[in-house]
Each structure stands twice: as structure tokens, then as C-alpha cells.
Design a protein around this motif. Structure first.
Motif, PDB file in Angstrom:
ATOM      1  N   PHE A  14      -6.824   5.486  -3.016  1.00 12.84           N
ATOM      2  CA  PHE A  14      -5.951   6.221  -2.536  1.00 12.84           C
ATOM      3  C   PHE A  14      -6.167   7.267  -1.477  1.00 12.84           C
ATOM      4  CE2 PHE A  14      -3.418  10.228  -2.693  1.00 12.84           C
ATOM      5  CZ  PHE A  14      -2.171   9.925  -2.693  1.00 12.84           C
ATOM      6  N   THR A  15      -7.381   7.638  -1.289  1.00 14.69           N
ATOM      7  CA  THR A  15      -7.613   8.563   0.004  1.00 14.69           C
ATOM      8  C   THR A  15      -7.984   7.692   0.902  1.00 14.69           C
ATOM      9  OG1 THR A  15      -9.966   8.410  -0.870  1.00 14.69           O
ATOM     10  CG2 THR A  15      -8.436  10.475  -1.466  1.00 14.69           C
ATOM     11  N   GLU A  70       0.840  -1.203  -0.157  1.00 12.97           N
ATOM     12  CA  GLU A  70      -0.034  -0.061   0.206  1.00 12.97           C
ATOM     13  C   GLU A  70       1.122   1.126  -0.133  1.00 12.97           C
ATOM     14  OE1 GLU A  70      -2.666  -0.330   3.298  1.00 12.97           O
ATOM     15  OE2 GLU A  70      -3.955  -1.611   2.029  1.00 12.97           O
ATOM     16  N   THR A  71       1.876   1.400   0.813  1.00  9.38           N
ATOM     17  CA  THR A  71       2.728   2.487   0.648  1.00  9.38           C
ATOM     18  C   THR A  71       3.362   2.890  -0.710  1.00  9.38           C
ATOM     19  OG1 THR A  71       3.585   1.916   2.851  1.00  9.38           O
ATOM     20  CG2 THR A  71       5.090   3.255   1.606  1.00  9.38           C
ATOM     21  N   ILE A  74       1.411   9.659  -5.190  1.00  3.81           N
ATOM     22  CA  ILE A  74       1.859  11.264  -4.883  1.00  3.81           C
ATOM     23  C   ILE A  74       2.572  11.553  -6.205  1.00  3.81           C
ATOM     24  CG2 ILE A  74       3.665  12.106  -3.781  1.00  3.81           C
ATOM     25  CD1 ILE A  74       2.853  10.445  -1.478  1.00  3.81           C
ATOM     26  N   LEU A  78      -4.776   6.782   2.191  1.00  7.71           N
ATOM     27  CA  LEU A  78      -3.811   7.871   2.989  1.00  7.71           C
ATOM     28  C   LEU A  78      -4.355   8.228   4.411  1.00  7.71           C
ATOM     29  CD1 LEU A  78      -1.715  10.114   2.602  1.00  7.71           C
ATOM     30  CD2 LEU A  78      -3.473  11.206   1.422  1.00  7.71           C
ATOM     31  N   ARG A 135      -3.222   5.803   6.955  1.00 14.50           N
ATOM     32  CA  ARG A 135      -1.677   5.845   7.361  1.00 14.50           C
ATOM     33  C   ARG A 135      -1.594   7.274   8.210  1.00 14.50           C
ATOM     34  NH1 ARG A 135       1.741   2.498   4.751  1.00 14.50           N
ATOM     35  NH2 ARG A 135       0.636   0.715   4.418  1.00 14.50           N
ATOM     36  N   LEU A 136      -2.166   8.317   7.787  1.00 14.98           N
ATOM     37  CA  LEU A 136      -2.417   9.345   8.564  1.00 14.98           C
ATOM     38  C   LEU A 136      -2.821   9.104   9.926  1.00 14.98           C
ATOM     39  CD1 LEU A 136      -3.531  11.889   5.936  1.00 14.98           C
ATOM     40  CD2 LEU A 136      -1.097  11.719   7.060  1.00 14.98           C
ATOM     41  N   LEU A 155       0.739   4.413  -2.611  1.00  8.79           N
ATOM     42  CA  LEU A 155       0.661   5.671  -2.278  1.00  8.79           C
ATOM     43  C   LEU A 155       1.956   6.547  -2.712  1.00  8.79           C
ATOM     44  CD1 LEU A 155      -0.020   5.640   1.712  1.00  8.79           C
ATOM     45  CD2 LEU A 155      -1.519   6.455  -0.186  1.00  8.79           C
TER      46      LEU A 155
END
Length: 626
Positions: free
Chosen positions: A614-615, A591-592, A599, A618, A621-622, A595
Motif C-alpha cells: 500500500f505504501t 492499483e487506484t 484508504i 501510494l 502515485r504521490l 488504494l
């Protein structure tokens, strides 16, 4: 005997434009007479040409002329010609509606601007011909009969949104426009269009070069008897046959306005005279602003063609390439047949040779204009995107076009640079002219691709016009220096770059990411072009750009999906962290990688294939970082 009078409404756009003219947004009212005389002159040209081509057309072309007649008591001014005339359908089509491209755009801009001077300039970009009558008249009556037809048509309007039209049995061939002058103008001698001196002054100033006699009705008294005589008030000298020493700049400017229906002076006047194997004269003009329909498919282009002073056609496309479609003017050939068609012109050897010479003259004139930065900047701002089209389809003049082209660049925040200036500033050992295409300067300047070039002081051309995406793929070099997109291929700006991109400690990560992201990219590799961003996306040297790929698809061309390359910054914490996490078999590395790719895609202005996924990733992860 007249038929029943029919009342019709103007087309919506015509109605709006009429209101602008009724309320006189343009300060120079005198211009209306030039427009009507110009229309009459066109009608005479067309009749003579029609009579030559159609031997069965029963018309007399021995005394073609334009008449101006004033009735001081009734306060009317009549402009009359015995030219081609119009049918009823043509009257409705040409006067009841506005077919010219760009009208809606003109009206939109006029509504947006609050500046009176700017409004005048916008009107000048359009030219309104017949409609200018309503600046000086509160009612206009037009009577016309087309050559070869027995019935005439009468049209009348006060410019309030409707007009009347009827068929009339008895009328001379040609067109008569009667203006019922506004009463308020009678009090101001500057706008008294019933005064003989005023009519003479306007004709001399704006229409002296018209090749047909412009005759003014004047009263003469002999032996106490008053008679009306028609006196020719223009010189009728073909302006293109006169030198700059034999004509004033004002005369050239008015001739330009006559043929272009523009209300502003041209930016440049170009004269040519060829003698020898075949002879021709040319008088060309570069406008001071781009017409509103410059990039519309239906816009007309080309210059007027005459043969031995005889009008042949408007918009002769064979004499001027499409990328110079803004050039106006007249070409008068001495050795062509009068009975020439557009199809014949495309194959005519003399026409092709004339075209080559005219194009070279226009381009060399623009190069001379570069000595005057203000005039050149005006030219390039208005016509640069059109001129660059020639880089794609005019191989013979490609070098000349490159010489006169200018571009935004990282060297200066506002001023543009020519390629010659760019080459003179190149670093020692620099082999390429670097550029980057994009939707705007802001997007390009903030692109990850710019980082290393900015850090090391390399100048990059900033190309934001749609046409830039196309010509850079077909033009190889300038002055021995090849063009190089900084978003394509490998970039080696420094000998030490190779050490940065050949690191063995990233071998496993690159292979794994290439496999993981194989649906979207064809390779993952390290790069030296990044200094602060973790990743960027580039194409192979010969790949079509994403923007160009979209353009081709929009035009209906079925081209295969082009996978690009993901480049990683080996010094960025996100990239080194992903390398270490993958080596330790930690969860979430796939998944990273997604991302990281997303990006990079967003950074260049691209679109995510699955934005919700994607969102979501993200956001998760945040959340873990809080």
C-alpha cells in the motif's frame, strides 16, 4: 517447646504495601482497630460454621468472643479471638503474601499520583486489613492455632521486609495479634491507643454492630483490691435487622466498610425485608468506586449469606448476577438449612426467587439515583461497563438495564445521554436509534460513516466500551425503536438518497471493482452516507463487526472470514476520476482501486493486509503529482 525460628521475606508487592502503611499514608489511623476486629469476627463466623459442618471437630463454640487488652507500661495492645485460627501454611500465605487481585495495579497508581488525597482514595479502593497494624505499631506479634490442630504458629515482623515464624507447642485456639505501639503516638492523646476511652470510642464508632461480643479488659477496684474484668463494649445488634430510623447513616457506612474492607463510604444503601411465604432481610451497598479487580477473572463476587443470624458464607454468587458483582452486603434468610452448600444454592427455589427480587431492587434503586445527576454519573462512570454485561445474559431485566444505561453521543461533547432522552430528541419519522462502535470517541467522530448523519443533524450514540460490541448484537430495540449501526446495511436518511445511489454511469465501475477486490470484499456499491470522504467500508445488516470477529478469534473460536462491502461516494473527485480512467482504459486503475480500499480501511481504524505494498503504491502515485 518452640522449634527453630525461621526468617522469611515478604512477597515483593506485600513489602511495598507494608512500607506505605509504616509511613502512614492514610490519615485516619483509628481504622486499624476496625480492620483487626473485622478479621477476628470473620474467624469466629468461620469456626461456628466449621463446627456445624464437621461434627468430629472438637471445639467449644459456647463462648465465642473478641478480647482487647492494653498494657500501658509495655505500650502494647492485643486483639484476641477464639475463632478458627490459622495453620502455619495459612499464616505464610495470608500474611507473608498478598493474594488479592489488583495489588500490583494499586501500587502502580500510587506511584503515579502525587496528590496525597488521591493516594488516600486509592488505598480506600483496596483495603489492607491486617497490614494497617503497621500504621500504629513498630512491631507486630501474631500467635495462632487452628481449630483441631495441636501446634500453634507465632509470626512477628517490624514491617521492614522480613518476618520470623516458628511453631509453638502451647497456645489457645484462635488468633492473638499484639501491637507494640509506636512511641511517638504516646505524646498525642488523639492517637493514644493505650487509653481505655480511646479504645471504647473506636469500637463504638466502627464496630458496634459486630455480632460477637467485643470485650475490653478494664481495671476495677473493690475493697482496695484491683481486678481486671472484661467488659462488653459493643451492642451486637445486627444492623441489617434495624431500620434506617433505628440506625444512623454513619453506622451503615461503618458496617459497609466492615464487610467490604473498603475505606470509603458507600454511594448507596439499600434495605429490604420480605415477609410471607419465606422471610429474609437484606442490607446491600453500592460502592462509591469500582474495585481494582472488577474486570479480573479471579475477583470474588456475591454478598454474605446468613441464616437466622448465623453466618453461612462469603461471596454467595447465587444471590447476585455477575454483572452486579460490585454490590456488597448481607442477606439473612429465615427458612434455609444451615447445612447448605454452594452447589445446593444454585438449584434452591427460594434462593432463585430472592435473587430475582434483589436484582430488581438494585436496578430500581439505580433508576431512582438518576434523579440526582451527580450520584448517578458517579455510579455509571464506575460500574457502567459491568452493568451493560447484563444486557447480554439477563433477558428478564434487559428493559430495566436499558432504562438506567447512559452513553456518549453526538448531542453533547462531554455529557452522556440516556436512551429515553435520545428517543425524546429523535427527528420526526426517525425509526432507528443510531450508533457506532469504535476504540475511542475521537476515532468514531472522525469516521466517514458519521458524515451524512452529522450533515443532516441525526444524533448517533458513541459506543467505545468493549462490551458494547457484544450487547448491540443481541438487543433489538428500546421503546419500540430498533438499534441501527451506521456502519452496517444501507442508509437512507433522505428520499433523494436513492437517486444518488442508483446512477447507471457507475454500473461498469462497480462491477469491475467488485471483481478486482474480490479477495477482500463481497460487493462495491454507491452510498449517500458520505459527504467528504471518497469511500467507506460497511457490513451487511447481520454481519459480525471486525472488532467482534477479533474477539471471537482471541477466545479460540474458529469463525470464517467475513467479507464486507466497499461503498463509494459518487460525488468525490477520486471516485469520478477512477470511473473515467477505467472507461478510457488507462493504466494503473487496479492499483487506484486498491488504494481506495486501503484508504477506507484505515479510516475506520482497520489494519492493512499488505501495508508495504500500500505504501509503495501510494508513494509512486504521490511522486507522479510532483
Amino acid at each position: 517447646m518452640s522449634t527453630q525460628i525461621e526468617t522469611l521475606e515478604f512477597q515483593a508487592e506485600a513489602r511495598q504495601l507494608l512500607q506505605l502503611m509504616v509511613h502512614s499514608i492514610y490519615s485516619n489511623k483509628d481504622i486499624f482497630l476496625r480492620e483487626l476486629i473485622s478479621n477476628a469476627s470473620d474467624a469466629l463466623d468461620k469456626l461456628r460454621l466449621e463446627a456445624f459442618r464437621d461434627k468430629e471437630l472438637q471445639v467449644d463454640t459456647d463462648d465465642l468472643h473478641i478480647e482487647l487488652e492494653v498494657d500501658k507500661e509495655q505500650r502494647t495492645l492485643t486483639i484476641r479471638d477464639n475463632g478458627i485460627g490459622m495453620s502455619r501454611a495459612e499464616v505464610v500465605d495470608l500474611i507473608g503474601t498478598i493474594a488479592k487481585s489488583g495489588t500490583a495495579e494499586l501500587l502502580r497508581k500510587l506511584k503515579e499520583t502525587k496528590d496525597t488525597a488521591a493516594s488516600h482514595d486509592l488505598i480506600g479502593q483496596f483495603g489492607v486489613g491486617f497490614y494497617s497494624s503497621f500504621m500504629v505499631a513498630d512491631k507486630v506479634t501474631l500467635l495462632t492455632r487452628r481449630a483441631g490442630e495441636s501446634h500453634a504458629t507465632q509470626w512477628e515482623s517490624s514491617g521492614e521486609g522480613t518476618y520470623t515464624i516458628e511453631s509453638v507447642d502451647d497456645a489457645p485456639q484462635g488468633t492473638s495479634v499484639r501491637l507494640h505501639l509506636k512511641p511517638e503516638d504516646a505524646e498525642d492523646h488523639l492517637f493514644d491507643y493505650t487509653a481505655e476511652y480511646k479504645i471504647r470510642e473506636i469500637v463504638r464508632r466502627y464496630s458496634d454492630f459486630i455480632t460477637w461480643p467485643v470485650k475490653l479488659a478494664v481495671e476495677r477496684t473493690e475493697n482496695e483490691e484491683t481486678k481486671v474484668e472484661f467488659e462488653t463494649v459493643n451492642s451486637m445488634k445486627a444492623l441489617w435487622a434495624r431500620s434506617k430510623d433505628d440506625a444512623t447513616e454513619a453506622e451503615f457506612n461503618e458496617f459497609y466498610k466492615h464487610i467490604s474492607h473498603d475505606w470509603t463510604d458507600p454511594l448507596e444503601i439499600i434495605q429490604m425485608q420480605a415477609e410471607g411465604t419465606f422471610e429474609y432481610q437484606a442490607l446491600l451497598f453500592i460502592p462509591s468506586h469500582a474495585p481494582l479487580d472488577l474486570f479480573m477473572r479471579e475477583s470474588k463476587r456475591g454478598v454474605q449469606l446468613y441464616v437466622k443470624r448465623v453466618f453461612i458464607m462469603d461471596d454467595c454468587e447465587a444471590l447476585m448476577p455477575e454483572y452486579l458483582r460490585f454490590v456488597k452486603g448481607v442477606v439473612d434468610a429465615q427458612d434455609l438449612s444451615l447445612n447448605v452448600s454452594r452447589e445446593i444454592l444454585q438449584q434452591d427455589r427460594q434462593i432463585q426467587l430472592m435473587r430475582r427480587r434483589l436484582v430488581k431492587k438494585v436496578l430500581s434503586t439505580v433508576k431512582t439515583m438518576m434523579n440526582d445527576s451527580a450520584r448517578y454519573e458517579t455510579f455509571w462512570k464506575e460500574f457502567g461497563p459491568a452493568v451493560k454485561e447484563g444486557l447480554i445474559n439477563d433477558f428478564d431485566n434487559r428493559e430495566a438495564i436499558l432504562e438506567i444505561s447512559s452513553f456518549a453521543s453526538t448531542h453533547h461533547a462531554t455529557d452522556q445521554t440516556t436512551l429515553r432522552q435520545y428517543v425524546e430528541r429523535m427527528k420526526d419519522g426517525q425509526e432507528h436509534i443510531y450508533y457506532l462502535t469504535g476504540a475511542s470517541r475521537s476515532i468514531i467522530e472522525n469516521s466517514p460513516h458519521m458524515e451524512a448523519f452529522t450533515a443532516k443533524g441525526y444524533e448517533v450514540l458513541i459506543l467505545t466500551d468493549t462490551i458494547d460490541e457484544m450487547w448491540v448484537s443481541s438487543v433489538n430495540e428500546f421503546d419500540g425503536k430498533s438499534f441501527q449501526s451506521i456502519a452496517k446495511g444501507q442508509v437512507d436518511l433522505d428520499p433523494s438518497d436513492k437517486e444518488k445511489t442508483d446512477r447507471e454511469d457507475f454500473t461498469d465501475l462497480l462491477a469491475w471493482m467488485t471483481e478486482t477486490l474480490k479477495d477482500n470484499i463481497k460487493e462495491v456499491r454507491l452510498t449517500a452516507r458520505l459527504t467528504t470522504s471518497p469511500a467507506c467500508i460497511v457490513g451487511d445488516s447481520n454481519d459480525v463487526t471486525p472488532t467482534l470477529e477479533k474477539m471471537y478469534r482471541a477466545m479460540g473460536q474458529d469463525i470464517p472470514q467475513i467479507k464486507r462491502i466497499l461503498e463509494l461516494n459518487p460525488d468525490h473527485p477520486l471516485v469520478t476520476g477512477l470511473r473515467d480512467a477505467k472507461a478510457a482504459n488507462k493504466e494503473g486503475t487496479a492499483e487506484t482501486a486498491e488504494l481506495l480500499y486501503g484508504i477506507a480501511l484505515l479510516a475506520e481504524g482497520g489494519e492493512l493486509a499488505d501495508a508495504p505494498r500500500f505504501t509503495r503504491i501510494l508513494a509512486e502515485r504521490l511522486a507522479h503529482t510532483l
